[in-house]
Motif scaffolding. Sequence first.
Motif, short mmCIF file in Angstrom:
data_model
loop_
_atom_site.label_atom_id
_atom_site.label_comp_id
_atom_site.label_asym_id
_atom_site.label_seq_id
_atom_site.Cartn_x
_atom_site.Cartn_y
_atom_site.Cartn_z
N PRO A 231 0.78 -1.24 0.00
CA PRO A 231 0.00 0.00 0.00
C PRO A 231 0.81 1.29 0.00
CG PRO A 231 -0.10 -1.07 2.15
CD PRO A 231 0.56 -2.03 1.22
N THR A 232 1.95 1.29 0.70
CA THR A 232 2.73 2.53 0.80
C THR A 232 4.22 2.21 0.71
OG1 THR A 232 2.81 2.38 3.22
CG2 THR A 232 1.01 3.68 2.25
N LYS A 233 5.00 3.22 0.47
CA LYS A 233 6.44 3.10 0.40
C LYS A 233 6.99 2.81 1.80
CE LYS A 233 10.41 6.03 -0.84
NZ LYS A 233 10.79 7.36 -1.36
N ASP A 234 7.50 1.57 2.00
CA ASP A 234 7.97 1.16 3.33
C ASP A 234 8.60 -0.23 3.23
OD1 ASP A 234 8.39 1.45 6.10
OD2 ASP A 234 6.42 2.40 6.33
N SER A 235 8.97 -0.80 4.38
CA SER A 235 9.46 -2.18 4.43
C SER A 235 8.36 -3.08 4.98
CB SER A 235 10.70 -2.28 5.33
OG SER A 235 11.78 -1.56 4.77
N TYR A 236 8.30 -4.32 4.45
CA TYR A 236 7.22 -5.23 4.80
C TYR A 236 7.75 -6.65 5.01
CZ TYR A 236 4.07 -1.56 3.15
OH TYR A 236 3.41 -0.37 2.99
N ARG A 237 7.10 -7.37 5.92
CA ARG A 237 7.33 -8.80 6.03
C ARG A 237 6.33 -9.48 5.10
NH1 ARG A 237 9.94 -11.62 9.84
NH2 ARG A 237 9.82 -9.95 11.38
N ILE A 238 6.85 -10.09 4.05
CA ILE A 238 6.02 -10.72 3.03
C ILE A 238 5.91 -12.21 3.33
CG2 ILE A 238 5.71 -11.15 0.56
CD1 ILE A 238 5.63 -8.22 1.19
N THR A 239 4.69 -12.74 3.30
CA THR A 239 4.45 -14.17 3.46
C THR A 239 3.74 -14.69 2.22
OG1 THR A 239 4.26 -13.95 5.86
CG2 THR A 239 3.37 -15.96 4.87
N ASN A 243 0.99 -23.39 -1.14
CA ASN A 243 0.07 -24.51 -0.96
C ASN A 243 -1.37 -24.04 -1.15
OD1 ASN A 243 2.24 -26.30 -0.09
ND2 ASN A 243 2.20 -25.15 1.82
N ASN A 244 -1.66 -22.88 -0.59
CA ASN A 244 -3.02 -22.33 -0.65
C ASN A 244 -3.13 -21.14 -1.59
OD1 ASN A 244 -4.29 -24.06 1.43
ND2 ASN A 244 -2.81 -23.07 2.78
N MET A 245 -2.02 -20.81 -2.25
CA MET A 245 -1.97 -19.71 -3.22
C MET A 245 -2.48 -18.40 -2.60
SD MET A 245 -0.54 -20.85 -5.93
CE MET A 245 -0.99 -19.80 -7.31
N THR A 246 -1.84 -18.04 -1.48
CA THR A 246 -2.18 -16.79 -0.80
C THR A 246 -0.90 -16.01 -0.50
OG1 THR A 246 -2.11 -17.83 1.38
CG2 THR A 246 -4.26 -17.74 0.27
N TRP A 247 -1.07 -14.72 -0.20
CA TRP A 247 0.07 -13.90 0.20
C TRP A 247 -0.42 -12.79 1.12
CZ3 TRP A 247 1.36 -8.68 -0.82
CH2 TRP A 247 0.40 -7.98 -1.57
N SER A 248 0.52 -12.24 1.91
CA SER A 248 0.19 -11.12 2.78
C SER A 248 1.43 -10.26 2.97
CB SER A 248 -0.34 -11.60 4.14
OG SER A 248 0.66 -12.33 4.83
N ALA A 249 1.21 -9.01 3.35
CA ALA A 249 2.31 -8.08 3.62
C ALA A 249 1.99 -7.31 4.89
CB ALA A 249 2.50 -7.13 2.45
N ALA A 250 2.86 -7.41 5.89
CA ALA A 250 2.69 -6.68 7.15
C ALA A 250 3.85 -5.71 7.31
CB ALA A 250 2.64 -7.65 8.32
N LYS A 251 3.54 -4.47 7.61
CA LYS A 251 4.59 -3.47 7.77
C LYS A 251 5.59 -3.92 8.83
CE LYS A 251 5.44 1.37 8.97
NZ LYS A 251 4.85 2.69 9.30
N TYR A 252 6.87 -3.85 8.47
CA TYR A 252 7.95 -4.18 9.41
C TYR A 252 9.13 -3.31 9.02
CZ TYR A 252 11.15 -6.82 12.35
OH TYR A 252 12.06 -7.19 13.32
N SER A 253 9.23 -2.15 9.66
CA SER A 253 10.16 -1.13 9.22
C SER A 253 10.92 -0.54 10.40
CB SER A 253 9.39 -0.01 8.49
OG SER A 253 10.25 1.03 8.12
N TRP A 254 12.25 -0.65 10.36
CA TRP A 254 13.08 -0.02 11.38
C TRP A 254 13.61 1.31 10.86
CZ3 TRP A 254 13.88 -1.32 16.39
CH2 TRP A 254 13.40 -2.57 16.79
N GLY A 255 13.65 2.28 11.75
CA GLY A 255 14.13 3.60 11.37
C GLY A 255 14.96 4.23 12.46
#
Length: 346
Positions: A231-239, A243-255
């Motif tokens: 959604p926005t310019k940042d760092s993300y933990r991508i999963t 097996n189930n053909m899914t994906w997700s992105a959770a913000k995970y950004s150190w500054g």
Amino acid sequence: MKSWFNRSIVFFVAALALTSCEKDEDRAVAREGATINLTTSSNAVVLTEEGAEAEALTLSWDEADFGYQAAVTYALQIDTADNNFSTPFNMPLQDAREKVFTGAELNTLLTRLKYAQEETHDVNMRIRATVSNLVEPIYSAAQKVSVTTYSTFVEPSFVYVPGDYQGWSPETAPSLISVESNGIYQGIISFNNKDNNLKFKITEGRSWSVNYGGGAAAGTLALNGPDLAVPTKDSYRITVDLNNMTWSAAKYSWGLIGDATPGGWDKDTDMIYDNEAGVWRLTTALTAGKIKFRLNDDWGTNYGEDNGDSVLEAGGADISVAAGTYEIVLDLENEDGTATYTLTKK
């Protein structure tokens, strides 16, 4: 009167003695020299991954005789052949009189007990029987079993994340890892190298031969589907779950934040995750002042330094810096579990 009194004393003493005898008869006393007969189905076991689900070793033992009726609890004790049960591992078995190990169960247990994989070990086993903390346990004689273990190491697998943020190049794209090669991949990707860099895809190799994009529903994947995006310019933990053909992105950004940074104490200067080295990096100009590290632009998780040793503490003290341009590295993946940092003046 005196004669009656003497007769009363004699009667009282006799009654007391009789009562004491009755109590002695009721007291639980373990039978001296009692033991347990332990047998094993084999004294040499070679474990293999192919036979992991098959029965590998059976232990059986007779009932412990404490010399009186009691509820007996058993435990299997395991130790190295040269340690003589000085610090054994105890496996509770309740009132069972048999223990069957599958290959996988025995291999996992010995691995947990720090027996090296793919080697042959002499393992001492015995049964411990107890009825109460007030009564000494009864032990079986030790049985030595030679056990050859197998390796449970699984080669990790990877998928790759080419996107606009790195020039749409699978050959140089950062990766997501599946530690157990089970089709579920995870990793951290920084989408903040340039503007409008939010689109990406997933590839199974260092080419576009097999690639995944968005599926029909949000959070799903499809072979050769359209570009994915954060959604926005940042760092993300991508999963990614193939097996189930899914994906997700959770913000995970150190500054970096502080009066020495470009954003002061009001705005973080984002760091970039180095996917290959597993560290966070930032090169920036600092003024003389203080800095700290924090997660996701929030004070809920922040690091400072209390001891001047480059080891960070959660909520630690502000870090003093002199003016200059620095390469800053934040390492949260040290083997000893510590978080460390370096400041290298350019």
